[in-house]
Design a protein around this motif. Structure first.
Motif, mmCIF file in Angstrom:
data_model
loop_
_atom_site.group_PDB
_atom_site.id
_atom_site.type_symbol
_atom_site.label_atom_id
_atom_site.label_comp_id
_atom_site.label_asym_id
_atom_site.label_seq_id
_atom_site.Cartn_x
_atom_site.Cartn_y
_atom_site.Cartn_z
ATOM 1 N N GLU A 182 -1.343 4.760 -12.817
ATOM 2 C CA GLU A 182 -2.259 3.620 -13.348
ATOM 3 C C GLU A 182 -1.966 2.423 -12.363
ATOM 4 O O GLU A 182 -1.142 1.987 -12.474
ATOM 5 C CB GLU A 182 -2.760 3.175 -14.660
ATOM 6 N N GLY A 183 -2.757 1.897 -11.427
ATOM 7 C CA GLY A 183 -2.509 0.678 -10.816
ATOM 8 C C GLY A 183 -1.679 0.920 -9.421
ATOM 9 O O GLY A 183 -1.117 -0.052 -8.939
ATOM 10 N N VAL A 184 -1.168 2.293 -9.241
ATOM 11 C CA VAL A 184 -0.589 2.629 -8.005
ATOM 12 C C VAL A 184 -1.006 2.022 -6.766
ATOM 13 O O VAL A 184 -2.412 2.088 -6.411
ATOM 14 C CB VAL A 184 -0.363 4.059 -7.827
ATOM 15 N N ASP A 185 -0.248 1.235 -5.993
ATOM 16 C CA ASP A 185 -0.558 0.639 -4.719
ATOM 17 C C ASP A 185 0.147 0.996 -3.668
ATOM 18 O O ASP A 185 0.219 0.087 -2.714
ATOM 19 C CB ASP A 185 -0.824 -0.871 -5.081
ATOM 20 N N ILE A 186 1.122 1.997 -3.712
ATOM 21 C CA ILE A 186 1.920 2.190 -2.383
ATOM 22 C C ILE A 186 2.244 3.788 -2.640
ATOM 23 O O ILE A 186 2.596 3.964 -3.737
ATOM 24 C CB ILE A 186 3.391 1.351 -2.513
ATOM 25 N N THR A 187 2.247 4.203 -1.471
ATOM 26 C CA THR A 187 2.799 5.761 -1.550
ATOM 27 C C THR A 187 3.921 6.182 -0.543
ATOM 28 O O THR A 187 3.866 5.588 0.431
ATOM 29 C CB THR A 187 1.457 6.534 -1.108
ATOM 30 N N PHE A 188 4.752 6.984 -0.936
ATOM 31 C CA PHE A 188 5.724 7.201 -0.224
ATOM 32 C C PHE A 188 5.763 8.783 0.129
ATOM 33 O O PHE A 188 5.231 9.697 -0.716
ATOM 34 C CB PHE A 188 7.113 6.952 -0.878
ATOM 35 N N SER A 189 6.072 9.118 1.298
ATOM 36 C CA SER A 189 6.109 10.626 1.746
ATOM 37 C C SER A 189 7.502 10.952 1.852
ATOM 38 O O SER A 189 8.532 10.492 2.768
ATOM 39 C CB SER A 189 5.447 10.828 3.024
ATOM 40 N N VAL A 190 7.886 11.842 0.736
ATOM 41 C CA VAL A 190 9.414 12.259 0.729
ATOM 42 C C VAL A 190 9.371 13.610 0.967
ATOM 43 O O VAL A 190 8.922 14.497 -0.175
ATOM 44 C CB VAL A 190 10.026 11.743 -0.543
ATOM 45 N N GLY A 191 10.137 14.269 2.017
ATOM 46 C CA GLY A 191 10.303 15.736 1.917
ATOM 47 C C GLY A 191 8.884 16.367 1.956
ATOM 48 O O GLY A 191 8.542 17.574 1.764
ATOM 49 N N GLY A 192 7.889 15.793 2.603
ATOM 50 C CA GLY A 192 6.490 16.242 2.784
ATOM 51 C C GLY A 192 5.719 16.106 1.464
ATOM 52 O O GLY A 192 4.558 16.643 1.373
#
Length: 354
Positions: free
Chosen positions: A180-190
């Motif tokens: 909930e409230g996530v505001d950043i996304t990381f791409s790790v190993g696809g």
């Protein structure tokens, strides 16, 4: 740590009684030259008698001084008692106390004449004048307080209010789990992994610089994280949100140690010093002939001086070093970190000489 606090109170028991002693025809009774006695009254399980007795003090110069002794005595057949007494001379016109005389607590015993009574010496001019003496009557009010031995105090638990343990970790773990409230996304190993920028920035100076610093790249999402496995990055986030490692009990020992090694690298990369120390501690506890050389290489590369010293001390054991040299990890160590091997051998030599 569980603690307990108990309370007990020791206080003497007291019993108090008041006896009003009224003397009618005062002048006639004092003329007899004998003590004027009250009837017997009970206080605290003991019998008492109040008295008034004229006294004449004779001095060498021939002057007589007339006094009155007002007192209270313990009656016969009474046991020893500790008590205090108070005398009020009553104003005959108003019924209120005119003067008050108090005595401190003392021991009373009928076995000894001196300790059977307590008294006050009162100037005759005070007692035989209005408003104390009125219509040839005097009223004295005696209050006896008997002090008894205290009972053995009862021990009680001291009142306390239980405060539950902090549950902030559960809330942050739930925040990470439910996204909930996530505001950043990381791409790790696809694989895409969501998080909260503010939490990351608070916990890691590296994340703070990347997400809020002048070098941040606006609008570039997801942020690609290289050279980190997805499971290791998730373990890193778990520590950031909960300040603890994720459950690793289900993994085999080799797999668990491998995760810890990679997590140490990630902790070093993102300046998570406590996590880095936790990983070093786990690797130190699991040193073996097969792992010590690999762990030494890792400690040398990521400036883990305490772990590095622990590896060297482990290798310094005379029965271990030969077995360590036969492992593939040691061969890799000589190839990738020759300076660490030299340093280790020098320290081992000093240890053995010492």
């Amino acid at each position: 740590m569980a603690t307990s606090k108990t309370l007990s109170t020791s206080a003497p028991e007291t019993e108090q009684g008041t006896h009003v002693f009224r003397i009618v025809g005062y002048s006639q009774q004092t003329g007899l030259g004998k003590p004027i006695r009250s009837g017997k009254f009970s206080v605290g399980g003991h019998k008492w008698v109040a008295f008034l007795h004229p006294v004449v003090a004779k001095f060498p110069n021939g002057i007589d001084e007339h006094h009155l002794v007002a007192g209270v005595a313990m009656g016969p057949k009474s046991a020893k008692a500790r008590a205090s007494c108070k005398l009020r001379l009553i104003n005959q016109r108003t019924g209120l106390p005119f003067s008050v005389h108090k005595a401190a607590p003392r021991e009373f015993s009928h076995d000894n004449a001196r300790s059977s009574y307590d008294h006050f010496q009162i100037n005759r001019s005070v007692l035989e004048a209005p408003p104390v003496l009125q219509d040839d009557c005097i009223t004295m009010e005696w209050t006896i307080t008997v002090i008894k031995q205290p009972r053995i105090p009862e021990v009680k638990s001291f009142p306390k209010i239980e405060v539950p343990p902090s549950d902030i970790v559960l809330h942050f773990a739930k925040l990470l789990e439910e996204k909930e409230g996530v505001d950043i996304t990381f791409s790790v190993g696809g694989k895409n992994i969501g998080a909260h920028k503010m939490v990351l920035a608070i916990r890691s100076p590296v994340f703070k610089a990347e997400l809020y610093g002048p070098m941040r790249e606006e609008g570039t999402e997801p942020i690609v994280v290289k050279d980190v496995q997805p499971d290791v990055f998730r373990a890193l986030l778990h520590f950031i949100y909960t300040d603890s490692l994720p459950p690793l009990e289900d993994l085999e020992e080799d797999d668990r140690n491998e995760i810890i090694r990679h997590l140490l690298v990630a902790a070093d990369r993102y300046a998570m010093e406590r996590l880095k120390l936790m990983c070093q501690s786990i690797l130190c506890e699991n040193l073996s002939v097969q792992t010590v050389a690999t762990t030494l290489a890792l400690a040398d590369q990521h400036h883990c001086d305490m772990l590095k010293d622990a590896c060297i001390e482990f290798m310094a054991c005379s029965s271990v070093m030969d077995a360590v040299e036969a492992t593939q990890g040691y061969k890799n160590l000589k190839r990738t970190c020759p300076s660490a091997v030299v340093e280790a051998l020098e320290k081992i030599s000093r240890f053995r000489k010492g």
